[in-house]
Design an enzyme around this catalytic site. Structure first.
Site, PDB file in Angstrom:
ATOM      1  N   CYS A 178      -0.499   2.742 -15.534  1.00 15.63           N
ATOM      2  CA  CYS A 178      -0.429   1.848 -16.695  1.00 15.63           C
ATOM      3  C   CYS A 178      -0.768   0.405 -16.350  1.00 15.63           C
ATOM      4  CB  CYS A 178       0.953   1.943 -17.344  1.00 15.63           C
ATOM      5  SG  CYS A 178       2.343   1.466 -16.285  1.00 15.63           S
ATOM      6  N   TYR A 188      17.846  -3.996  -4.475  1.00 19.54           N
ATOM      7  CA  TYR A 188      16.816  -4.521  -5.367  1.00 19.54           C
ATOM      8  C   TYR A 188      16.707  -3.737  -6.668  1.00 19.54           C
ATOM      9  CZ  TYR A 188      14.656  -0.885  -2.493  1.00 19.54           C
ATOM     10  OH  TYR A 188      14.401   0.276  -1.803  1.00 19.54           O
ATOM     11  N   CYS A 189      17.678  -2.891  -6.977  1.00 14.23           N
ATOM     12  CA  CYS A 189      17.557  -2.013  -8.144  1.00 14.23           C
ATOM     13  C   CYS A 189      17.348  -2.813  -9.427  1.00 14.23           C
ATOM     14  CB  CYS A 189      18.805  -1.143  -8.284  1.00 14.23           C
ATOM     15  SG  CYS A 189      18.697   0.029  -9.668  1.00 14.23           S
ATOM     16  N   ASP A 195      10.382   1.217 -19.441  1.00  6.28           N
ATOM     17  CA  ASP A 195      11.648   1.138 -18.711  1.00  6.28           C
ATOM     18  C   ASP A 195      11.986  -0.284 -18.276  1.00  6.28           C
ATOM     19  OD1 ASP A 195       9.452   1.397 -16.995  1.00  6.28           O
ATOM     20  OD2 ASP A 195      10.626   2.270 -15.379  1.00  6.28           O
ATOM     21  N   CYS A 244      24.075   5.852 -10.378  1.00  7.27           N
ATOM     22  CA  CYS A 244      23.452   6.271  -9.125  1.00  7.27           C
ATOM     23  C   CYS A 244      24.509   6.336  -8.031  1.00  7.27           C
ATOM     24  CB  CYS A 244      22.346   5.284  -8.741  1.00  7.27           C
ATOM     25  SG  CYS A 244      21.334   5.827  -7.336  1.00  7.27           S
ATOM     26  N   SER A 260      11.944   8.512  -2.770  1.00 10.09           N
ATOM     27  CA  SER A 260      11.783   7.122  -2.344  1.00 10.09           C
ATOM     28  C   SER A 260      12.114   6.939  -0.865  1.00 10.09           C
ATOM     29  CB  SER A 260      12.695   6.213  -3.175  1.00 10.09           C
ATOM     30  OG  SER A 260      12.330   6.256  -4.538  1.00 10.09           O
ATOM     31  N   CYS A 262      -7.317 -14.738 -16.957  1.00  3.36           N
ATOM     32  CA  CYS A 262      -7.683 -13.342 -16.734  1.00  3.36           C
ATOM     33  C   CYS A 262      -9.030 -13.023 -17.383  1.00  3.36           C
ATOM     34  CB  CYS A 262      -6.607 -12.413 -17.293  1.00  3.36           C
ATOM     35  SG  CYS A 262      -5.017 -12.506 -16.438  1.00  3.36           S
TER      36      CYS A 262
END
Length: 407
Positions: A260, A29-30, A282, A23, A129, A322
């Site tokens: 998701c 914070y990546c 990812d 990048c 972003s 949960c």
């Protein structure tokens, strides 16, 4: 290959990382930049041969509308010529009647008029972003020399608007903007943007064993979402779009969300790295989760891999807390990544649980009402558009990106 529609959708919806985590920015914070450490010795850019193999593989599925999601790092570092080849391969390998959809997530700094014309021509959906006002954005989304990137990002955004490129704005919610929801909303709406998504910062770097020190506070995140919800609901039927809220309405209406995080099982897309290695998510680009390589393995082999089977079983088995929750039908335990294998302090079932409960308690009456109104009037529910992953991903509601159909 699969009789399960969710599986078929996943296997025709790759998230492709043509430059791995490379990048031109070094955002504080990546979560993906350090992923390149897993691929030492390989070139950081997808080769033409690999691109061809990847595109051909997904075009040859039985799915009528494969969705290609291009991400990074910064995918534009692959070059415009790379994506021109990608489109050419899609045209060459797509079957008669098959539609191809492309989506693109970018930090926006490299967008030029030439890029914008290309994105418009091929109907590519773009996510860009923006963290909020300049003082927030330029503190975290920075160049290697420490300077902020917002001026270039807004220049890119204006080009997307000028060339009528389908796009939306992604906001990563973190410690510097989580307590300023109204400022963030006013700033982005002031740019003329009505299609938004908010993603929480939870993990950074390669250590996924616990939330990072940059992780957003769960309670503050819930309060942020409540404030955004109030702005959203106040605008009535023609309100601006927030991906999370649209998905909650879908869930309340008894439909399967496309997001998701709120689905009954993990079913987003396969992650394809620059060297054709395949991973289930990812956030699971780690050697132990490698499913195969598209230069040597078929999708059928990947689908049968034990790790893929294991991944598919993660979400349908939420913690007992949960199972007893009144909101289980909305989030189904949230993202398994955010459970951290039961290692959270205080026995929390999910790092974001308290924040989600704040939102659900606050928003549920209105969400249920909107869902009931849709069902009663037999109107088309919120569209299940293709998302591009979980963090730093594009998603466009209401208007479907133009697909290219082979005749």
């Amino acid at each position: 290959m699969s009789d399960d529609p969710a599986h078929a959708e996943v296997l025709a919806s790759p998230m492709i990382k043509p430059v791995c985590g490379a990048c031109n920015l070094v955002c504080t914070y990546c979560y993906y930049r350090q992923t390149k450490d897993h691929f030492e010795g390989t070139a950081p850019r997808m080769t033409d041969e690999t691109l061809r193999n990847v595109v051909r593989t997904f075009c040859q599925t039985a799915h009528p509308c494969p969705h290609f999601s291009w991400q990074g790092g910064e995918p534009m570092l692959a070059g415009l010529d790379f994506f021109q080849k990608a489109v050419a391969y899609q045209q060459a390998f797509s079957r008669q009647g098959q539609q191809i959809v492309n989506a693109f997530q970018t930090n926006g700094t490299l967008i030029t008029a030439e890029w914008a014309r290309f994105l418009n021509r091929w109907g590519m959906l773009v996510g860009i972003s923006v963290d909020g006002p300049t003082d927030i954005h330029d503190k975290n989304r920075i160049y290697p020399n420490g300077s902020g990137s917002q001026a270039e990002v807004l220049r890119g955004l204006r080009l997307l608007q000028e060339y009528k490129v389908e796009h939306n704005v992604l906001v990563l919610v973190h410690g510097d903007n989580v307590r300023r929801p109204k400022e963030v909303i006013e700033f982005i709406r002031g740019l003329g943007e009505d299609y938004l998504q908010f993603i929480p910062c939870v993990v950074t770097g390669l250590d996924r064993s616990l939330p990072s020190h940059d992780a957003v506070d769960p309670i503050a995140y819930g309060e942020f979402l409540c404030a955004v919800f109030d702005e959203w609901i106040a605008e009535g039927p023609h309100r601006f779009y927030v991906r999370m809220f649209n998905n909650l309405v879908m869930a309340a209406a008894g439909l399967e969300p496309e997001y998701c995080v709120f689905r009954r099982a993990c079913a987003g897309c396969l992650l394809v790295e620059h060297n054709a290695d395949v991973f289930p998510c990812d956030f699971l680009v780690q050697p132990e989760w490698r499913l195969g390589n598209l230069n040597t393995d078929s999708l059928a082999q990947i689908y049968r891999h034990p790790k893929w089977v294991e991944f598919r079983r993660l979400k349908p088995n939420p913690p007992e807390a949960c199972r007893q929750c009144r909101h289980l039908d909305l989030c189904h335990g949230g993202c398994p990544r955010d459970r951290f294998g039961g290692r959270l302090p205080g026995g929390e079932p999910n790092y974001l649980c308290k924040g989600y409960q704040l939102l659900f308690d606050h928003a549920r009456p209105a969400i249920d009402r909107i869902a009931a109104e849709w069902l009663a009037s037999r109107r088309q529910p919120p569209p299940r558009e293709q998302s591009v992953g979980r963090t730093e991903r594009a998603h466009k509601p209401r208007r479907r990106p133009r697909a290219r159909k082979k005749r």
